[in-house]
Design a protein around this motif. Structure first.
Motif, short mmCIF file in Angstrom:
data_model
loop_
_atom_site.label_atom_id
_atom_site.label_comp_id
_atom_site.label_asym_id
_atom_site.label_seq_id
_atom_site.Cartn_x
_atom_site.Cartn_y
_atom_site.Cartn_z
N ALA A 1 159.51 38.05 71.98
CA ALA A 1 157.96 37.71 72.53
C ALA A 1 157.56 35.69 71.40
O ALA A 1 156.69 36.09 72.06
N LYS B 1 158.87 33.97 74.49
CA LYS B 1 157.19 34.21 75.97
C LYS B 1 155.38 33.51 75.22
O LYS B 1 155.37 33.52 75.81
N ARG B 2 155.82 33.48 74.23
CA ARG B 2 154.54 33.00 73.23
C ARG B 2 154.46 31.69 73.52
O ARG B 2 153.52 31.28 73.11
N LYS C 1 155.99 38.13 64.56
CA LYS C 1 155.05 38.39 65.31
C LYS C 1 154.37 38.48 65.23
O LYS C 1 152.84 38.42 66.36
#
Length: 141
Positions: A40, A43-44, A130
C-alpha cells in the motif's frame, strides 16, 4: 508507558519528507500484514526497501539481509518484528544513520526506543505507517 510518540502534525511532516523506507521483517507472502502495508505504501509513491535475509526480491525491490547492507540512505526504518527482537534493529538503525525508527502497530520496546532516541532518531511505536499515512495524506491510489 513512559514514551510519547511525536504529534500527528510531526508524523505528517516525517511522512511528507520520507524517501526510502526500509521495511525490516517484510514478508514475501501477500497474505501477511507486512506485505500488505508495504504494498500500500509503495502504491502511494513511497520507496520501499525490503529487509529479509530469506528472500531475493519483494514487491519488485531487491531484498537486503540487514539494514547495513542497504547501499543508499534510509529515512525511515519500519519494523515488523516481535518486540523482543527489535533492540538489535534499533542499534543498526542508529549505525546506518536513519532518521526515524518506526515500530508497527502492537510493537513497543522502551529499550529500543531509547537507543534510537538517544542517537537522535525520531521514534514512533505502536502505530501503523499505512494508517498514519492514510489519515494524514488522503491521496490516491
Amino acid at each position: 508507558m513512559g514514551f510519547d510518540n511525536p504529534s500527528r502534525d510531526r508524523i505528517k511532516e516525517i511522512l511528507a519528507g520520507a524517501g526510502n523506507i526500509a521495511v525490516v521483517g517484510l514478508s514475501d507472502k501477500p497474505d501477511r500484514t507486512s506485505y500488505m502495508v508495504a504494498e500500500a505504501m509503495q502504491k502511494r509513491g513511497y520507496r520501499i526497501i525490503p529487509v529479509n535475509p530469506n528472500a531475493e526480491n519483494i514487491l519488485g525491490e531487491k531484498c537486503y539481509s540487514t539494514l547495513s547492507d542497504i547501499p543508499e540512505p534510509v529515512d525511515i526504518v519500519n519494523v515488523f518484528r516481535r518486540a523482543d527482537q527489535v533492540v538489535p534493529v534499533a542499534e543498526e538503525a542508529v549505525k546506518i544513520k536513519a532518521k526515524v525508527f518506526w515500530l508497527q502497530l502492537g510493537i513497543v520496546n522502551e529499550e529500543a526506543g531509547a537507543i534510537a532516541q538517544d542517537a537522535g532518531l525520531e521514534v514512533i511505536m505502536d502505530r501503523c505507517i499505512k494508517v498514519e499515512d492514510a489519515i494524514l495524506h488522503p491521496r490516491q491510489p
